[in-house]
Design an enzyme around this catalytic site. Sequence first.
Site, PDB file in Angstrom:
ATOM      1  N   LYS A  80       0.868  -1.256  -0.033  1.00 60.70           N
ATOM      2  CA  LYS A  80       0.017   0.036  -0.097  1.00 60.70           C
ATOM      3  C   LYS A  80       0.770   1.137   0.090  1.00 60.70           C
ATOM      4  CE  LYS A  80      -4.043   1.984   2.348  1.00 60.70           C
ATOM      5  NZ  LYS A  80      -5.039   2.104   3.676  1.00 60.70           N
ATOM      6  N   SER A 161     -10.052   2.508   2.749  1.00 56.71           N
ATOM      7  CA  SER A 161      -8.940   3.122   1.696  1.00 56.71           C
ATOM      8  C   SER A 161      -8.059   2.147   1.221  1.00 56.71           C
ATOM      9  CB  SER A 161      -8.156   4.122   2.680  1.00 56.71           C
ATOM     10  OG  SER A 161      -7.258   3.216   3.713  1.00 56.71           O
ATOM     11  N   SER A 185     -10.448   0.332   7.139  1.00 65.32           N
ATOM     12  CA  SER A 185      -9.829   0.247   5.899  1.00 65.32           C
ATOM     13  C   SER A 185      -9.038  -0.907   5.370  1.00 65.32           C
ATOM     14  CB  SER A 185      -8.686   1.276   5.769  1.00 65.32           C
ATOM     15  OG  SER A 185      -9.207   2.711   5.635  1.00 65.32           O
TER      16      SER A 185
END
Lengths: 495, 503
Positions: A80, A161, A185
Amino acid sequence: MSDLTDLGVAAIRDGVSSGQFSAREVAEAFNANVAAAQDALNAFIVATPEKALEAADAVDAARAKGEQLGKMAGVPIGMKDLFATKGVQTTAASHILEGFVPEYESTVSANLWRAGAGMLGKLNMDQFAMGSSNETSYFGNVISPWRTSDGGNAALAPGGSSGGSSAAVAARLCPAATGTDTGGSIRQPAAFVGISGIKPTYGRCSRWGVVAFASSLDQAGPMARDVTDCAIMLEAMAGFDPKDATSLNLPVPEWAANLSDDLRGKRVGIPREYRMDGTDPEILASWDQGIEWLKDAGAEVIEVSLPHTKYALPAYYIVAPAEASSNLARYDGVRYGLRDLPQGANLQEMYAATRAAGFGEEVKRRILIGTYVLSAGFYDAYYNQAQRVRTLIARDFEQAFETCDVILAPTTPTASFALGDKVDDPLAMYLNDVFAVPASLAGLPAMSVPAGLNAQGLPLGLQLIGKAFDEQGVLNAGLAIERRAGFTARPDRWW
Amino acid sequence: MTTTTSTYRIHGATGEWEVVIGLEVHAQVTSNAKLFSGASTAFGAEPNSQVSLVDAAMPGMLPVPNRECIRQAVRTGMAIEARINRWSRFDRKNYFYADLPQGYQISQLYHPLVGEGALTIEADEKAGIPEDKTIGIERIHVEQDAGKLMHDQHPSMSYVDLNRSGVALMEIVSRPDMRSPAEAGAYVRKLRSILRYVGSCDGNMEEGSMRADVNVSVRKPGDEFGTRTETKNVNSVRFVMQTIEHEARRQVDLIEDGGTVVQETRLFDPGTGTTRSMRSKEDAHDYRYFPDPDLLPLELDDAFLAECRESLPELPDAKKRRYVEELGLSAYNAGVLTADVDSFRRFEELLEATSAKLGKGAKDVSTQVANWSLSVAPGVLNALGSEADEGHATAEAQAAILAMQSAGEISGGQAKEIYEIVLKTGREPAEIAETEGLKQQSDTGAIEAEIDKVLAANTDKVAEYRGGKDKLFGFFVGQTMKAMAGKGNPAVVNQLLKAKLDG
């Protein structure tokens, strides 16, 4: 060779270490998938095929020399873009950090590389991890690999997210990916795409080198195809880090080795307050199904009460933006990242221009909310009150865990939705995390596992919330559901 | 706590005004590393050469408290007999400035490390402090320093030096207990002395290790407190006093001209000795303080507190008391000797060396060593100016001189002369005394011979003395000493003269 990308973490690691295939073959296969899907899914901000190959070659060489291989040996993963990666652009999907190349490696990513993992690239995400549909990235939306079964081809949200992470794992662009979870998330995007993801106890994974959103909530965790892979990868990610003052100084348990779906003697709590109005009936049905599976695994199921649940989301949307408004103050155009210096501008004008240009709308909204709730005259009514609520929510869980070992709940109130559906309605978007946020506020381990598909053919997830430090209990209950759900659905490749 | 009020007054057109002063002293904690990062803290390094990723607030960087900085602040708190808070917490103070990389300063607003304490300033009649006075200290908290902007390096840009960014400061906040510039000056000096004793701050105001925010208000004696102004970053005792003098006068003039004092932040201009407005309360920042979520509350355990306490040295007040009670020194001498770390260290070293050389107890030589340390030695040093090499002023050399003097081998004047040569050359005192003939004559035979000559040459005066004119004794002493070129041991001379004249 493409079948290698159907393998998960454990299968790849075992195949590499037994010599069934080389780490390089695995990396090449995933590199090819990443490249082929980029235009359609936009899951990566930066692909780093050379990094994946380099790590794979190191593992192959180590194996050739007969060396002991790490927990993640030969497994290429997606990272990420919230994790600082030395020499590779790290942006948190923002314009303000576009072009920022750290001189340092986050503790979590360094742990993974040490365990033998390689990096396929930096995954797209909601900007500064703020969002639930991956529509706030400066680098464009991530498109879910899933489509509805009615033949519609509307682009669906991969969740957020960690939307790049969820899309990439579901689409077989990587066997696993890192995520971060501040208020859902990891769990919400995992649920949206039919994969597993765990947010461990706050403090298990070091936050050092992870771009901060809300420090008291941010926690990294793995997203992978099944519970076992999550357990293996979490072992590699976790560990005490003296560079993070909130890091837990505890040894990392052997979660994978201790996995068991035998829940005899365990009590599963079903929180009464999670049966909220407006929850999708299909979600409620999958929850009921989950209860049956856990009973089948030997657990006793009881009702528990978490009375302050309805205050969790409002409290979260005070605490998280408050911390974010301060955490994001460092992006000021002075030392690194974007600088917008209009002709003749003074310092204040440079700040304003830089931040206006560098932050997206959702980030600005949260900075404004956070600034507001911390201001003189409002602090007690908002921030302090929210902190008190947070204490009450943590106490709710403590009391519930006096009578049960793990809590079962839906991960999200709905399945994935079409991109654009909620983008103009922040409150509707925030409601996505209504079931996820309480565990975040309490710092508890929680995971989402796939439970099935809804009538539209979209995945639904079930959430397991455990006692502090009891990732094992969460993983075991997750495994019990996984084995009974027999979830094998995957998106048809249309990209 | 004494209730004596200062007599310091501002004389205005409407009568006399009392000045109320509170000080916030920022003291840089002596530590090799910064408060939340491992970077070095040495003064004078190249700009931006002592900056860690944390200090530059790179993305994802986290603060980790430096135990030594906390320890120093706790020890300082113990030295002012303050309450040490076993549970304290760091807060963020949010504001934007180019010298503040994080966009916030990590400080302690709500739960400081050190609570209520006090220190005593000594009576100083000349300065208008009639008796000892206790000044309350509200709290000490620890916080990060900011970096520094440099505006003179480029025609159109400012440069930022982050070497100081993140350095640990103690903010020591007094009660508004001071009533005159002299009291404020004495407070700062005493505080600096304590910090230096404890070793928690070097107290170097020129290098910015210690600076004060000066809060001043005025009122008619007996009235409520007036509105205060805060003058920031004043960096010497003299400037603190000037700030108060100027600010008090300015406020009195303002009020008497029909104006009102506004609560504001001001700056001191050392060039003119005046203050000017920096920003008023209206455009003051809203700092949006909140607990720093990157840091857990600071909890101090018994072992840590015990170590802090055990490592505290004898402090100025206790040392002064001991000098008076055990060494028999005057309160004044004891006060001067203990006012500063350097002076008491020099004194104690010399006391030990001298008493060892003479085989006497410390108390038996303390007055001699104190007089030497306070007046003789500094006098010689000052007179020599740049000719003196202070490196030669060892305790060993000075003790040798004092031992010779004490044994009657040299006179006080010779001691000074020998010390002069020591300071210039570093030669051995005994060798100097020998080579330069700086020894006094104690040989009774030789002295008697000289006395006999003096008495023979002054038979008339001898008769007068014996006739009852006692005052002439000094004359005989003077003549004998003169005859011996000042080298006669005065005690021996006195004794022998007495015997011969009276005998």
